[in-house]
Design a protein around this motif. Structure first.
Motif, PDB file in Angstrom:
ATOM      1  N   LEU A  47       7.702  -1.955  46.710  1.00 41.82           N
ATOM      2  CA  LEU A  47       6.908  -0.872  47.266  1.00 41.82           C
ATOM      3  C   LEU A  47       5.553  -1.385  47.732  1.00 41.82           C
ATOM      4  N   ALA A  48       5.132  -0.886  48.850  1.00 38.98           N
ATOM      5  CA  ALA A  48       3.790  -1.194  49.314  1.00 38.98           C
ATOM      6  C   ALA A  48       2.793  -0.363  48.531  1.00 38.98           C
ATOM      7  N   ALA A  49       1.618  -0.906  48.305  1.00 40.78           N
ATOM      8  CA  ALA A  49       0.649  -0.231  47.448  1.00 40.78           C
ATOM      9  C   ALA A  49       0.209   1.104  48.035  1.00 40.78           C
ATOM     10  N   ASP A  50       0.081   1.215  49.330  1.00 40.92           N
ATOM     11  CA  ASP A  50      -0.422   2.451  49.928  1.00 40.92           C
ATOM     12  C   ASP A  50       0.689   3.334  50.450  1.00 40.92           C
ATOM     13  N   GLY A  51       1.898   3.026  50.120  1.00 39.75           N
ATOM     14  CA  GLY A  51       2.972   3.853  50.616  1.00 39.75           C
ATOM     15  C   GLY A  51       3.431   3.392  51.982  1.00 39.75           C
ATOM     16  N   PRO A  52       4.420   4.038  52.499  1.00 42.11           N
ATOM     17  CA  PRO A  52       4.982   3.621  53.783  1.00 42.11           C
ATOM     18  C   PRO A  52       3.998   3.841  54.929  1.00 42.11           C
ATOM     19  N   ALA A  53       4.243   3.137  55.986  1.00 46.46           N
ATOM     20  CA  ALA A  53       3.350   3.239  57.134  1.00 46.46           C
ATOM     21  C   ALA A  53       3.689   4.491  57.922  1.00 46.46           C
ATOM     22  N   LEU A  54       2.888   5.544  57.745  1.00 39.73           N
ATOM     23  CA  LEU A  54       3.165   6.797  58.433  1.00 39.73           C
ATOM     24  C   LEU A  54       1.958   7.162  59.313  1.00 39.73           C
ATOM     25  N   PRO A  55       2.209   7.976  60.345  1.00 40.27           N
ATOM     26  CA  PRO A  55       1.127   8.290  61.288  1.00 40.27           C
ATOM     27  C   PRO A  55      -0.085   8.914  60.590  1.00 40.27           C
TER      28      PRO A  55
ATOM     29  N   ALA B 191      -3.475  13.245  57.829  1.00 39.46           N
ATOM     30  CA  ALA B 191      -4.717  14.030  57.843  1.00 39.46           C
ATOM     31  C   ALA B 191      -4.417  15.518  57.902  1.00 39.46           C
ATOM     32  N   ALA B 192      -3.479  15.895  58.760  1.00 38.48           N
ATOM     33  CA  ALA B 192      -3.136  17.322  58.875  1.00 38.48           C
ATOM     34  C   ALA B 192      -2.587  17.834  57.553  1.00 38.48           C
ATOM     35  N   ALA B 193      -1.780  16.999  56.884  1.00 38.89           N
ATOM     36  CA  ALA B 193      -1.200  17.422  55.609  1.00 38.89           C
ATOM     37  C   ALA B 193      -2.283  17.598  54.560  1.00 38.89           C
ATOM     38  N   LYS B 194      -3.214  16.659  54.530  1.00 37.94           N
ATOM     39  CA  LYS B 194      -4.288  16.751  53.536  1.00 37.94           C
ATOM     40  C   LYS B 194      -5.077  18.026  53.754  1.00 37.94           C
ATOM     41  N   LYS B 195      -5.234  18.406  55.029  1.00 40.57           N
ATOM     42  CA  LYS B 195      -5.996  19.613  55.333  1.00 40.57           C
ATOM     43  C   LYS B 195      -5.271  20.839  54.775  1.00 40.57           C
TER      44      LYS B 195
ATOM     45  N   VAL C 169      -2.022  15.723  47.917  1.00 38.46           N
ATOM     46  CA  VAL C 169      -1.748  17.149  48.097  1.00 38.46           C
ATOM     47  C   VAL C 169      -1.091  17.682  46.839  1.00 38.46           C
ATOM     48  N   LYS C 170      -1.281  18.973  46.614  1.00 40.37           N
ATOM     49  CA  LYS C 170      -0.692  19.600  45.440  1.00 40.37           C
ATOM     50  C   LYS C 170       0.749  19.976  45.774  1.00 40.37           C
ATOM     51  N   LEU C 171       1.668  19.642  44.856  1.00 37.57           N
ATOM     52  CA  LEU C 171       3.065  19.956  45.104  1.00 37.57           C
ATOM     53  C   LEU C 171       3.532  21.000  44.101  1.00 37.57           C
ATOM     54  N   ASP C 172       4.045  22.112  44.596  1.00 37.61           N
ATOM     55  CA  ASP C 172       4.551  23.156  43.711  1.00 37.61           C
ATOM     56  C   ASP C 172       6.073  23.097  43.720  1.00 37.61           C
ATOM     57  N   SER C 173       6.648  22.791  42.558  1.00 34.11           N
ATOM     58  CA  SER C 173       8.104  22.658  42.481  1.00 34.11           C
ATOM     59  C   SER C 173       8.691  23.907  41.854  1.00 34.11           C
ATOM     60  N   ALA C 174       9.256  24.765  42.673  1.00 34.03           N
ATOM     61  CA  ALA C 174       9.784  26.035  42.179  1.00 34.03           C
ATOM     62  C   ALA C 174      11.266  25.908  41.846  1.00 34.03           C
ATOM     63  N   ASN C 175      11.673  26.631  40.794  1.00 37.87           N
ATOM     64  CA  ASN C 175      13.088  26.785  40.473  1.00 37.87           C
ATOM     65  C   ASN C 175      13.894  25.504  40.693  1.00 37.87           C
ATOM     66  N   PRO C 176      13.649  24.480  39.873  1.00 36.72           N
ATOM     67  CA  PRO C 176      14.327  23.204  40.105  1.00 36.72           C
ATOM     68  C   PRO C 176      15.851  23.317  40.086  1.00 36.72           C
TER      69      PRO C 176
ATOM     70  N   PRO D 124       3.543  23.448  57.440  1.00 36.93           N
ATOM     71  CA  PRO D 124       4.445  22.628  58.262  1.00 36.93           C
ATOM     72  C   PRO D 124       4.076  21.152  58.307  1.00 36.93           C
ATOM     73  N   ALA D 125       2.774  20.828  58.333  1.00 39.10           N
ATOM     74  CA  ALA D 125       2.415  19.407  58.426  1.00 39.10           C
ATOM     75  C   ALA D 125       2.871  18.687  57.171  1.00 39.10           C
ATOM     76  N   ASN D 126       2.671  19.302  56.025  1.00 34.50           N
ATOM     77  CA  ASN D 126       3.112  18.702  54.774  1.00 34.50           C
ATOM     78  C   ASN D 126       4.618  18.545  54.734  1.00 34.50           C
ATOM     79  N   ALA D 127       5.288  19.554  55.289  1.00 32.63           N
ATOM     80  CA  ALA D 127       6.753  19.475  55.296  1.00 32.63           C
ATOM     81  C   ALA D 127       7.202  18.250  56.076  1.00 32.63           C
ATOM     82  N   LYS D 128       6.568  18.028  57.233  1.00 31.14           N
ATOM     83  CA  LYS D 128       6.961  16.878  58.054  1.00 31.14           C
ATOM     84  C   LYS D 128       6.605  15.571  57.350  1.00 31.14           C
ATOM     85  N   LEU D 129       5.429  15.557  56.714  1.00 28.70           N
ATOM     86  CA  LEU D 129       5.018  14.351  55.994  1.00 28.70           C
ATOM     87  C   LEU D 129       6.005  14.048  54.883  1.00 28.70           C
ATOM     88  N   TRP D 130       6.440  15.104  54.194  1.00 23.40           N
ATOM     89  CA  TRP D 130       7.416  14.959  53.114  1.00 23.40           C
ATOM     90  C   TRP D 130       8.701  14.327  53.645  1.00 23.40           C
TER      91      TRP D 130
END
Lengths: 293, 277, 371
Positions: C30-38, C43-47, C76-83, C291-297
């Motif tokens: 694994l790379a330390a900073d995670g995969p290389a993503l746009p 930034a949009a996801a963090k917002k 980002v905060k992740l809410d995991s509902a009804n696993p 939506p931005a977080n969804a795409k990042l995910w």
């Protein structure tokens, strides 16, 4: 049979507040219960291509016929067992000679046990009486092989045994006020007239209790009919029940068929309404001995 | 009020003299209660035993420690208890008056009440929640709050609460009591508060117990609407853990039992049976 | 989707040992900073600051690790509902909650439900960067849904109770296993149970078009008294109430890990038959509140790192073939999975075949399987 004094009440009756409460109750019921139910009815006859009876017709499939039969048998059996056993236990505990701590313990335990249904209950029974259960194994070591003798936890009698765990406590809670309302004076009067306990119960006690027993039975029937988690955990739906079939088509991981689910739900409603109608008729006869009616 | 337990003062013209009747608990009582006790306690003992199992013949409280370390345990329990109280209040203020007034003034509406009181049984929760969600999509402050659940819970507890209250009301001679109180000058509110409710104690306690049990145990609605109640938490643990699930069953059993005992003790004061005097 | 034996053997897979898979095998990769993503997407996801997921149990295909890592990487905060939500319940959540703040952003559903989601317009299209690595038969052409991981049917055996470990489907009929064999639910309600019937069919002369031998097989197990109708859970497997469980391999291996110190669980893919596999699909809700977080995910899950995480949970990532070919999978990780031979010739049933099989099971099962 108009109770005396009814006219006196009638004179003050049109108290608007009474109708406000009754009206509010019906309004809330209509919005949150009746409307969604009506939606179900509509969904059961509307498919992708419009109006269709196919979903209702599919209720005649072998699978669903068996499910309705099993559900009915299981509900009737567990309601009856619960009514009799619950009635006996409640009576035993409410007798004047019974210690009061016993009464509190049994009532509170009943309230909890009435709710213990589901996976924990199923697991507890499997661990006790399942094919590899502790009690089963112990009895086998003593020479008694339950499963060879034909007993199986995974059958309608087995399910009835497990259902009783929450049916009996439910009955206890329901029937307690009615048993407490049996006036000791009646018992004494019967004794003084030379009646045996059996005669007392047959001619006084049970007739007076009959409406409450019936009400309790209906509740137990409904509770068993709509129960799902316990039976599913025990049998994976191999003993088909209407509720497990509905969960397969509405909230499963293999298929999703809202129309069939709606049709099954409508079937459930029809059965319950039928039971209610029969019991209303029986209830009218049973209520002969209730002074007011 | 003790019945005269001594020999009656009528000459025993009948064949049997007065039976000595200290109505003791007796053999018959134990004959019923002992098998019942075994039946109810055995599965619980099994659950407790399994919860203490740590593998390889060892027993200990590891499962309980792991369980109590989960933060969702107190939060979900608190939410369920709050919902239970709210549902009980809704039943007390909406259902009970409606039932009293129906019994007094509109007995012909009884079948309608019975129908509504039995409907929640027959409409499967999973279908009902789908219908509810389709019909009611706002406002957000209502649908997004867990207290939105009080609405379906009101109806899920309805069959039980209705039956319990109905049995209690049937045991009363409601018309006579009301008429008597009104002829003494009581207004309707006073009648309900001072005459009917005290006589309904046993039924009220019973319906409250059942409501509490129903709400704490309700799973489907909370699950589908993604609220984290106690039952949802129990199910989650049960799907994935082994001994912790058994430990949680035991813990939830004890907690619920404590809550029920609390309700019972608060409602104590033996149910005065109307007309027993 | 077929597995070419050569592809698998080329990387020199070892035998499945008793060793554990853990992130330790992956950390080196694994790379330390995670995969290389746009950066703009991040930034949009963090917002937006939050993402809602549903139906992702932490111990299922290592979702727990993925969830933790995603939050750590992007803040980002992740809410995991009804696993434990079923696929139907996940779609229902989209229908019920639509765009509310609590509504799910992404769903993880079985393929038949992905199709329903697409039909009912519950999903929105998005094609991840590694789109072409995903085989064609496990994704929708318009990007509405695509498979994320898959597994095959396996046996999980509590050796302490069962004593001997069944190696083939025929072994299950032995009297030694009376009352021991369980599924994790109803074949019409639980995908692993349905898969078990299909797998039994493949082992007894059936095919993807003919599931009848599978139903008959379970009918016979029931008649012999070997079938335990109760729902198998980790508790029942470890406690020994259902010592032989037919389940997805990643779940069986997960329970084995969970049982360490308590019970000896062995996991194997039965030999002598084509294994039956199934996959799950990711999709973005058409009403996603973030939506931005969804795409990042999605980008994360389909990156090398995200896909390797599945292996940590013993599930085969959907890009397995491509990644193996590119040498991206550490040997240590491959060693923790069942032998490659077991996955030879894994194919997935098409949705038409599955739908037809469901009808057969619905009709045949209550007639044939009598407990």
């Amino acid at each position: 049979m108009a109770p005396r004094g009814e006219n006196l009440i009638r004179a003050r009756v049109r108290a608007p507040v009474a109708w406000l409460f009754i009206g509010a109750f019906f309004a809330v019921a209509a919005a949150f219960m009746v409307a969604p139910t009506a939606m179900l009815a509509v969904q059961s006859i509307y498919g992708d291509d419009g109006f269709t009876f196919a979903f209702i017709a599919s209720l005649g499939d072998y699978r669903y016929r068996v499910a309705f039969e099993n559900s009915l048998i299981l509900s009737i059996a567990s309601a009856t067992v619960g009514m009799i056993a619950g009635g006996l236990i409640a009576h035993a505990v409410l007798r004047p000679g019974a210690p009061t701590w016993l009464r509190s313990a049994v009532t509170s335990f009943s309230a909890v046990a009435a709710n213990f249904a589901g996976v924990p209950l199923a697991f507890a029974f499997i661990a006790t009486l399942g094919s590899l259960g502790l009690l089963t194994t112990m009895l086998k070591n003593l020479g008694i092989d339950l499963y060879a003798a034909g007993f199986s936890l995974y059958s309608i009698p087995g399910l009835t045994l497990v259902y009783s765990y929450f049916q009996i406590p439910l009955m206890i809670i329901i029937i307690t006020p009615a048993i407490q309302a049996l006036r000791p004076a009646w018992r004494e009067a019967a004794d003084n007239l030379g009646a045996s306990p059996g005669q007392y119960w047959r001619m006084v006690g049970l007739p007076v209790l009959a409406p409450s027993l019936l009400a309790g039975w209906i509740l137990l029937f409904g509770s068993a009919f709509s129960a799902y988690a316990t039976a599913y955990a025990l049998t994976s739906g191999n003993i088909g029940l209407v509720t497990t079939e509905i969960s397969n088509v509405l909230s499963g991981n293999v298929m999703e068929e809202p129309g069939t689910g709606a049709a099954l739900s409508v079937g459930m409603i029809v059965v319950m309404v039928g039971v209610l109608l029969i019991s209303t008729r029986l209830g009218r006869r049973a209520a002969r001995w209730t002074p007011r009616r | 009020m003790s019945a005269p337990n001594t020999t009656p003062n009528t000459t025993p013209a009948t064949t049997t003299p007065a039976r000595p009747r200290p109505p003791g608990f007796g053999l018959a009582g134990w004959a019923v209660l002992l098998p019942a006790a075994i039946y109810f306690l055995l599965p619980l003992i099994m659950t407790v035993t399994f919860s203490l199992w740590e593998g390889h013949g060892q027993y200990g409280f590891a499962a309980y420690r792991a369980l109590l370390g989960r933060p969702e345990l107190p939060t979900s329990l608190l939410l369920s208890l709050e919902l239970a109280v709210a549902t009980a209040a809704a039943l007390l203020f909406l259902l009970l008056p409606a039932m009293i007034f129906m019994n007094l003034y509109a007995p012909r509406l009884r079948p309608a009440f019975e129908f509504i009181a039995t409907l929640p049984f027959v409409v499967p929760a999973i279908a009902l929640v789908a219908g509810l969600s389709a019909l009611f999509t706002g406002p957000d402050w209502l649908i997004g709050s867990p207290f939105y659940l009080v609405i379906p819970y009101f109806f899920l507890a309805l069959p039980y609460a209705y039956r319990a209250l109905d049995v209690g009301l049937m045991a009363l001679d409601l018309a006579t009591l009301t008429e008597a109180a009104q002829s003494l000058g009581a207004g309707m509110g006073q009648v309900i508060r001072l005459v009917v409710l005290p006589n309904l104690r046993a039924a009220l306690v019973g319906s409250l117990l059942l409501t509490l049990a129903v709400v704490i145990g309700e799973f489907t609605f909370a699950n589908v609407l993604l609220f984290r109640t106690f039952a949802v938490f129990i199910n989650q643990v049960g799907q994935h853990e082994a001994t912790e699930a058994a430990a949680l069953s035991v813990v939830s059993f004890l907690i619920t039992w404590g809550a029920m005992l609390g309700v019972l003790l608060v409602g104590r004061g033996s149910a005065p049976v109307a007309g027993a005097r | 989707m077929t597995f070419d034996r050569r592809d698998l053997l080329k990387t020199g897979l070892g035998l499945a040992g008793a060793g554990l898979a853990s992130a330790s095998g992956l950390r080196g990769a694994l790379a330390a900073d995670g995969p290389a993503l746009p950066a703009s997407l991040i930034a949009a996801a963090k917002k937006e600051g939050q993402i809602n997921v549903i139906g992702l149990p932490p111990d299922w295909a290592n979702w727990g690790a993925t969830i933790t890592r995603f939050q750590a990487l992007y803040g980002v905060k992740l809410d995991s509902a009804n696993p434990d939500a079923s696929s139907a319940e996940e779609l229902q959540a989209i229908r019920s909650l639509k765009s509310q703040q609590r509504a799910p952003d992404v769903v993880d559903v079985g393929p038949s439900f992905a199709l329903i989601g697409a039909k009912d317009k519950l999903l929105q299209p998005y094609k991840v960067a590694t789109w072409k690595d995903i085989p064609d038969d496990v994704k929708s052409a318009d990007g509405l849904w695509y498979g994320d991981y898959f597994g095959v049917e396996s046996f999980a055996v509590n050796v302490g109770v069962a004593k001997t470990v069944p190696q083939t489907w025929a072994d299950l009929k032995k009297p030694a296993y009376k009352g021991m064999i369980a599924l994790n639910g109803n074949p019409l309600g639980a995908s692993a149970a349905f898969g078990a019937v299909f797998a039994a069919a493949l082992a007894n002369g059936g095919s993807y078009d003919n599931i009848e031998p599978g139903v008959e097989f379970f009918g016979e197990l029931a008649k012999l008294g070997n079938l335990n109708p109760s729902v198998a859970t980790p508790a029942s497997l470890i406690a020994g109430q259902t010592p032989v469980v037919i389940n997805w391999d990643y779940l069986s291996l997960g329970y084995k890990k969970q049982a360490e110190g308590k019970a000896d669980i062995q996991v194997l893919v039965p030999t002598g038959a084509t294994p039956y596999g199934n996959f799950y699909c990711q999709g973005i809700s058409a009403y996603a509140p973030h939506p931005a977080n969804a795409k990042l995910w999605m980008e994360y899950v389909y990156s090398d790192e995200g896909q390797l995480a599945f292996l940590g949970g013993f599930a085969h990532p959907i890009r397995f073939n491509a990644m193996v070919a590119a040498g991206k999978i550490p040997d240590a990780v491959l060693k923790t999975l069942p032998p490659a031979d077991a996955y030879k010739g894994v194919k997935f049933a098409t949705q038409d075949q599955a739908a037809k099989a469901q009808k057969v099971v619905a009709d045949m099962w209550p007639r044939v399987v009598k407990i």
